[in-house]
Scaffold this motif. Structure first.
Motif, PDB file in Angstrom:
ATOM      1  N   GLU A   1      44.994  30.249  39.158  1.00  0.00           N
ATOM      2  CA  GLU A   1      45.224  30.961  40.416  1.00  0.00           C
ATOM      3  C   GLU A   1      44.861  32.437  40.275  1.00  0.00           C
ATOM      4  OE1 GLU A   1      49.087  30.263  42.038  1.00  0.00           O
ATOM      5  OE2 GLU A   1      48.921  31.954  43.402  1.00  0.00           O
ATOM      6  N   ASP A   2      45.322  33.033  39.180  1.00  0.00           N
ATOM      7  CA  ASP A   2      45.030  34.452  38.975  1.00  0.00           C
ATOM      8  C   ASP A   2      43.537  34.706  38.828  1.00  0.00           C
ATOM      9  OD1 ASP A   2      47.645  35.076  39.130  1.00  0.00           O
ATOM     10  OD2 ASP A   2      48.011  35.044  36.982  1.00  0.00           O
ATOM     11  N   VAL A   3      42.836  33.737  38.224  1.00  0.00           N
ATOM     12  CA  VAL A   3      41.408  33.936  38.008  1.00  0.00           C
ATOM     13  C   VAL A   3      40.625  33.759  39.305  1.00  0.00           C
ATOM     14  CG1 VAL A   3      39.370  32.981  36.885  1.00  0.00           C
ATOM     15  CG2 VAL A   3      41.457  33.329  35.578  1.00  0.00           C
ATOM     16  N   PHE A   4      40.931  32.689  40.054  1.00  0.00           N
ATOM     17  CA  PHE A   4      40.085  32.361  41.203  1.00  0.00           C
ATOM     18  C   PHE A   4      40.451  33.108  42.472  1.00  0.00           C
ATOM     19  CE2 PHE A   4      39.040  28.482  38.758  1.00  0.00           C
ATOM     20  CZ  PHE A   4      37.672  28.628  38.803  1.00  0.00           C
ATOM     21  N   LEU A   5      41.756  33.374  42.638  1.00  0.00           N
ATOM     22  CA  LEU A   5      42.182  33.943  43.915  1.00  0.00           C
ATOM     23  C   LEU A   5      41.447  35.239  44.285  1.00  0.00           C
ATOM     24  CD1 LEU A   5      43.936  33.237  46.254  1.00  0.00           C
ATOM     25  CD2 LEU A   5      45.754  34.609  45.281  1.00  0.00           C
ATOM     26  N   PRO A   6      41.305  36.202  43.366  1.00  0.00           N
ATOM     27  CA  PRO A   6      40.576  37.422  43.765  1.00  0.00           C
ATOM     28  C   PRO A   6      39.134  37.138  44.148  1.00  0.00           C
ATOM     29  CG  PRO A   6      41.230  37.520  41.445  1.00  0.00           C
ATOM     30  CD  PRO A   6      41.866  36.326  42.014  1.00  0.00           C
ATOM     31  N   LEU A   7      38.470  36.255  43.399  1.00  0.00           N
ATOM     32  CA  LEU A   7      37.073  35.936  43.716  1.00  0.00           C
ATOM     33  C   LEU A   7      36.971  35.301  45.094  1.00  0.00           C
ATOM     34  CD1 LEU A   7      35.843  34.457  40.324  1.00  0.00           C
ATOM     35  CD2 LEU A   7      35.441  36.725  41.252  1.00  0.00           C
ATOM     36  N   VAL A   8      37.872  34.325  45.346  1.00  0.00           N
ATOM     37  CA  VAL A   8      37.820  33.616  46.619  1.00  0.00           C
ATOM     38  C   VAL A   8      38.175  34.555  47.774  1.00  0.00           C
ATOM     39  CG1 VAL A   8      38.838  31.753  47.957  1.00  0.00           C
ATOM     40  CG2 VAL A   8      38.305  31.397  45.575  1.00  0.00           C
ATOM     41  N   SER A   9      39.167  35.423  47.566  1.00  0.00           N
ATOM     42  CA  SER A   9      39.546  36.268  48.709  1.00  0.00           C
ATOM     43  C   SER A   9      38.509  37.343  48.993  1.00  0.00           C
ATOM     44  CB  SER A   9      40.920  36.899  48.554  1.00  0.00           C
ATOM     45  OG  SER A   9      41.472  36.671  47.317  1.00  0.00           O
ATOM     46  N   ILE A  10      37.658  37.662  48.024  1.00  0.00           N
ATOM     47  CA  ILE A  10      36.583  38.607  48.321  1.00  0.00           C
ATOM     48  C   ILE A  10      35.451  37.906  49.058  1.00  0.00           C
ATOM     49  CG2 ILE A  10      34.722  39.938  47.261  1.00  0.00           C
ATOM     50  CD1 ILE A  10      36.662  40.962  45.274  1.00  0.00           C
ATOM     51  N   GLY A  11      35.155  36.666  48.622  1.00  0.00           N
ATOM     52  CA  GLY A  11      34.015  35.957  49.212  1.00  0.00           C
ATOM     53  C   GLY A  11      34.288  35.422  50.603  1.00  0.00           C
ATOM     54  N   ALA A  12      35.546  35.043  50.883  1.00  0.00           N
ATOM     55  CA  ALA A  12      35.843  34.326  52.118  1.00  0.00           C
ATOM     56  C   ALA A  12      35.629  35.126  53.401  1.00  0.00           C
ATOM     57  CB  ALA A  12      37.255  33.773  52.064  1.00  0.00           C
ATOM     58  N   PRO A  13      36.044  36.406  53.473  1.00  0.00           N
ATOM     59  CA  PRO A  13      35.948  37.066  54.784  1.00  0.00           C
ATOM     60  C   PRO A  13      34.533  37.439  55.212  1.00  0.00           C
ATOM     61  CG  PRO A  13      37.004  38.525  53.194  1.00  0.00           C
ATOM     62  CD  PRO A  13      36.695  37.269  52.489  1.00  0.00           C
ATOM     63  N   ILE A  14      33.547  37.289  54.343  1.00  0.00           N
ATOM     64  CA  ILE A  14      32.176  37.623  54.737  1.00  0.00           C
ATOM     65  C   ILE A  14      31.581  36.433  55.481  1.00  0.00           C
ATOM     66  CG2 ILE A  14      29.887  38.252  53.906  1.00  0.00           C
ATOM     67  CD1 ILE A  14      31.201  39.558  51.541  1.00  0.00           C
ATOM     68  N   PRO A  15      31.062  36.639  56.696  1.00  0.00           N
ATOM     69  CA  PRO A  15      30.509  35.520  57.458  1.00  0.00           C
ATOM     70  C   PRO A  15      29.393  34.823  56.677  1.00  0.00           C
ATOM     71  CG  PRO A  15      30.556  37.511  58.782  1.00  0.00           C
ATOM     72  CD  PRO A  15      30.949  37.913  57.412  1.00  0.00           C
ATOM     73  N   GLY A  16      29.408  33.482  56.699  1.00  0.00           N
ATOM     74  CA  GLY A  16      28.489  32.704  55.889  1.00  0.00           C
ATOM     75  C   GLY A  16      27.024  33.059  56.072  1.00  0.00           C
ATOM     76  N   LEU A  17      26.628  33.283  57.324  1.00  0.00           N
ATOM     77  CA  LEU A  17      25.204  33.527  57.569  1.00  0.00           C
ATOM     78  C   LEU A  17      24.742  34.837  56.961  1.00  0.00           C
ATOM     79  CD1 LEU A  17      24.205  32.398  61.103  1.00  0.00           C
ATOM     80  CD2 LEU A  17      23.405  31.590  58.914  1.00  0.00           C
ATOM     81  N   ALA A  18      25.689  35.756  56.699  1.00  0.00           N
ATOM     82  CA  ALA A  18      25.291  37.033  56.109  1.00  0.00           C
ATOM     83  C   ALA A  18      24.701  36.810  54.725  1.00  0.00           C
ATOM     84  CB  ALA A  18      26.486  37.978  56.039  1.00  0.00           C
ATOM     85  N   TYR A  19      25.115  35.721  54.061  1.00  0.00           N
ATOM     86  CA  TYR A  19      24.554  35.424  52.752  1.00  0.00           C
ATOM     87  C   TYR A  19      23.160  34.807  52.847  1.00  0.00           C
ATOM     88  CZ  TYR A  19      29.338  35.757  50.898  1.00  0.00           C
ATOM     89  OH  TYR A  19      30.587  36.166  50.555  1.00  0.00           O
ATOM     90  N   ALA A  20      22.804  34.322  54.044  1.00  0.00           N
ATOM     91  CA  ALA A  20      21.585  33.521  54.177  1.00  0.00           C
ATOM     92  C   ALA A  20      20.335  34.223  53.633  1.00  0.00           C
ATOM     93  CB  ALA A  20      21.394  33.092  55.630  1.00  0.00           C
ATOM     94  N   PRO A  21      20.072  35.490  54.025  1.00  0.00           N
ATOM     95  CA  PRO A  21      18.860  36.130  53.509  1.00  0.00           C
ATOM     96  C   PRO A  21      18.865  36.247  51.985  1.00  0.00           C
ATOM     97  CG  PRO A  21      19.746  37.364  55.341  1.00  0.00           C
ATOM     98  CD  PRO A  21      20.760  36.342  54.981  1.00  0.00           C
ATOM     99  N   LEU A  22      20.037  36.496  51.422  1.00  0.00           N
ATOM    100  CA  LEU A  22      20.160  36.593  49.970  1.00  0.00           C
ATOM    101  C   LEU A  22      19.801  35.251  49.321  1.00  0.00           C
ATOM    102  CD1 LEU A  22      21.072  39.019  48.325  1.00  0.00           C
ATOM    103  CD2 LEU A  22      23.304  37.982  48.157  1.00  0.00           C
ATOM    104  N   PHE A  23      20.337  34.183  49.893  1.00  0.00           N
ATOM    105  CA  PHE A  23      20.016  32.857  49.374  1.00  0.00           C
ATOM    106  C   PHE A  23      18.533  32.561  49.562  1.00  0.00           C
ATOM    107  CE2 PHE A  23      23.921  30.203  48.505  1.00  0.00           C
ATOM    108  CZ  PHE A  23      24.778  31.276  48.431  1.00  0.00           C
ATOM    109  N   LEU A  24      17.970  33.040  50.669  1.00  0.00           N
ATOM    110  CA  LEU A  24      16.544  32.824  50.912  1.00  0.00           C
ATOM    111  C   LEU A  24      15.720  33.512  49.826  1.00  0.00           C
ATOM    112  CD1 LEU A  24      16.175  33.252  54.765  1.00  0.00           C
ATOM    113  CD2 LEU A  24      15.745  31.201  53.434  1.00  0.00           C
ATOM    114  N   LEU A  25      16.141  34.717  49.450  1.00  0.00           N
ATOM    115  CA  LEU A  25      15.431  35.429  48.390  1.00  0.00           C
ATOM    116  C   LEU A  25      15.532  34.662  47.074  1.00  0.00           C
ATOM    117  CD1 LEU A  25      16.013  39.284  48.377  1.00  0.00           C
ATOM    118  CD2 LEU A  25      13.979  37.992  48.913  1.00  0.00           C
TER     119      LEU A  25
END
Lengths: 250, 266
Positions: free
Chosen positions: A85-109
């Motif tokens: 929990e201590d390991v994953f929770l910070p990672l997950v709580s940082i990644g979750a609030p960013i809208p998914g499509l915002a990652y799309a161009p990065l994934f495209l690259l």
């Protein structure tokens, strides 16, 4: 009951028809419903639409399956072990609030245009609700159930199989449901961005070039129908067979 | 005794959380510096930070964020202006519910982004499309939550207020609205989240020169992964701030103060 449900649709359809036939807007941009229906039939008959639908569904399934496996595993680990929990929770709580499509161009690259991007993005985005809900579910299993099972001599494996898994299942199912809805919303958008060669999102976005509003509206209708079917047929059934039958939810 | 163990546990948790983030950052940094991937695709963290700083200083990032906020807030305001009265009417009057509920259930499963191509054809590229997409995305969570909130108002309260001589207006303002408010605020929260997702997508697809979504998409053309990551950080930060500060304080000022939800929840 049926008549009552159908009535609002009839009113809206009638208003649409009147507006379309009055010619206030160009017919190309605001086609009457019979043209949309004709487009739907034409596309289905020549096999174009089924091909688009199939490719979209395959992508959805692949991405969602990845997300379900990874999400449930991570969520379970987080619920069971304080260290995880201590390991994953910070990672997950940082990644979750960013809208998914915002990652799309990065994934495209990173992954290039096409299938890889779409599947990975769908998996990545829909994993978050699954992780959160599984984690909550495992933590919400009543302490007294765990202790009474232990007092009756259940070992770790039986505890997991017979107490924690069924106990957390309503939450896990909610998570999967939210994840699938999320995956569906993102997939349509990412198909437009990633220029896949087949797929419903691409079909409606590509139709823009040729002002094929009838094809677009037919595509939107199919997208809505699939979304509704995923929700009603898949998950309500699944819930009926598991948590409702066990009397955990009504 | 237990208080101290709890404190120690919390301290270890915070320590481990910090350690994870540091480790993740270090891993990323190591991969980025190893040169296994081109530096343009995987910029180092100092590079991302300096890009973010530069963009903040020359004001472009703020301007992009301003355009995005403008679209979200206008779309959200429109959605609230439509969904709130409609939801209340649906909750109060049967015929209204019978008319609008089937329509809402049919439109809701259509992802808002599916409308982007149609709206581009109808309204052209630009602000209108983004605002309408935000409106569409935010409308349904707001509508359904308001509707269920009004229906969930305890009938006992209505009868008690009626027995104490409340007229329709007092009933509405003093009983129904406060009673439904936990649902309405939840609806607003969900609507904002949906809107925030939708606006980024709409800005990418209906490119209009400004907006955080557009920055990310535009940076792809020039392989500026540092700009992308910087914009991603800004998007995440704004979403997080809104969720915590704005909605948190709305909740504290209303439903928590009225004792309708417990503080421990948030």
């Amino acid at each position: 009951m049926v008549a009552r449900t159908a009535f609002p649709f009839l009113v809206v359809a009638l208003a649409w028809e009147v507006t379309a036939h009055l010619g206030i807007f160009p017919r190309k941009l605001f086609p009457p419903l019979e043209e949309v229906a004709a487009a739907l039939v034409r596309l289905t008959a020549d096999g174009v639409l089924p091909h688009h639908v199939l490719d979209t569904l395959l992508r959805l399934l692949a991405g969602f399956a990845l997300a379900a496996v990874a999400g449930v595993a991570i969520g379970f680990a987080m619920g069971r072990s304080r260290r995880a929990e201590d390991v994953f929770l910070p990672l997950v709580s940082i990644g979750a609030p960013i809208p998914g499509l915002a990652y799309a161009p990065l994934f495209l690259l990173w992954f290039g245009l096409g299938n890889m991007t779409a599947v990975w993005l769908v998996a990545f985005v829909s994993a978050f609700p699954i992780i959160f809900n599984t984690w909550t579910g495992v933590k919400a299993v009543k302490d007294i159930w765990v202790r009474s099972a232990q007092a009756m001599g259940a070992d770790n494996r039986r505890l997991l199989h017979h107490v924690i898994l069924p106990g957390a299942l309503p939450y896990v199912l909610t998570g999967l449901r939210l994840g699938l809805a999320q995956a569906w919303r993102i997939l349509v958008g990412v198909e437009m961005l990633a220029a896949v060669s087949w797929g419903l999102g691409w079909m409606i976005f590509g139709a823009r070039e040729f002002l094929n509003t009838d094809v677009m509206l037919a595509g939107v209708a199919v997208i809505g129908a699939i979304g509704l079917a995923l929700e009603k047929l898949v998950f309500q059934r699944l819930e009926q067979y598991t948590v409702v039958r066990w009397g955990m939810m009504s | 005794m237990t208080a101290t163990t709890a404190r120690i546990e919390r301290a270890t948790s915070a320590y481990r959380a910090g350690l994870t983030l540091l480790l993740a950052a270090a891993c990323y940094e190591a991969v980025a510096r190893s040169g296994a991937f081109p530096a343009a695709l995987l910029p180092t963290l100092p590079k991302v930070a300096s890009t973010l700083w530069a963009l903040l200083l020359d004001g472009t990032m703020l301007e992009h964020a301003g355009y995005t906020m403008y679209r979200v807030l206008v779309g959200l305001a429109l959605a609230v202006a439509v969904a709130l009265p409609l939801g209340i009417l649906m909750g109060r009057f049967r015929p209204v519910e019978n008319f609008f509920l089937p329509l809402a259930s049919a439109l809701m499963p259509i992802p808002s982004l599916a409308w982007v191509p149609v709206f581009i054809l109808w309204f052209g590229l630009g602000n209108t499309v983004a605002i309408l997409i935000v409106f569409y995305a935010a409308l349904f969570p707001m509508l359904l939550n308001t509707w269920s909130g009004v229906r969930a108002v305890n009938p006992l309260w209505l009868r008690a207020a009626g027995a104490m001589g409340a007229d329709e207006r007092a009933l509405f303002w003093k009983v129904i609205i406060p009673g439904a408010s936990p649902f309405i605020i939840t609806g607003l929260r969900q609507a904002f989240l949906r809107a925030w997702i939708a606006v980024v997508g709409a800005e990418m697809l209906a490119a209009s020169d400004w907006g955080l979504g557009w920055v990310i998409f535009d940076a792809k053309e020039f392989l500026n992964a540092d700009v992308m990551l910087a914009a991603l950080a800004v998007i995440g930060a704004i979403g997080f701030l809104f969720e915590r500060l704005v909605f948190g304080s709305i909740e504290r000022a209303t439903v928590m103060r009225w004792g309708m939800v417990r503080t421990a929840k948030g």
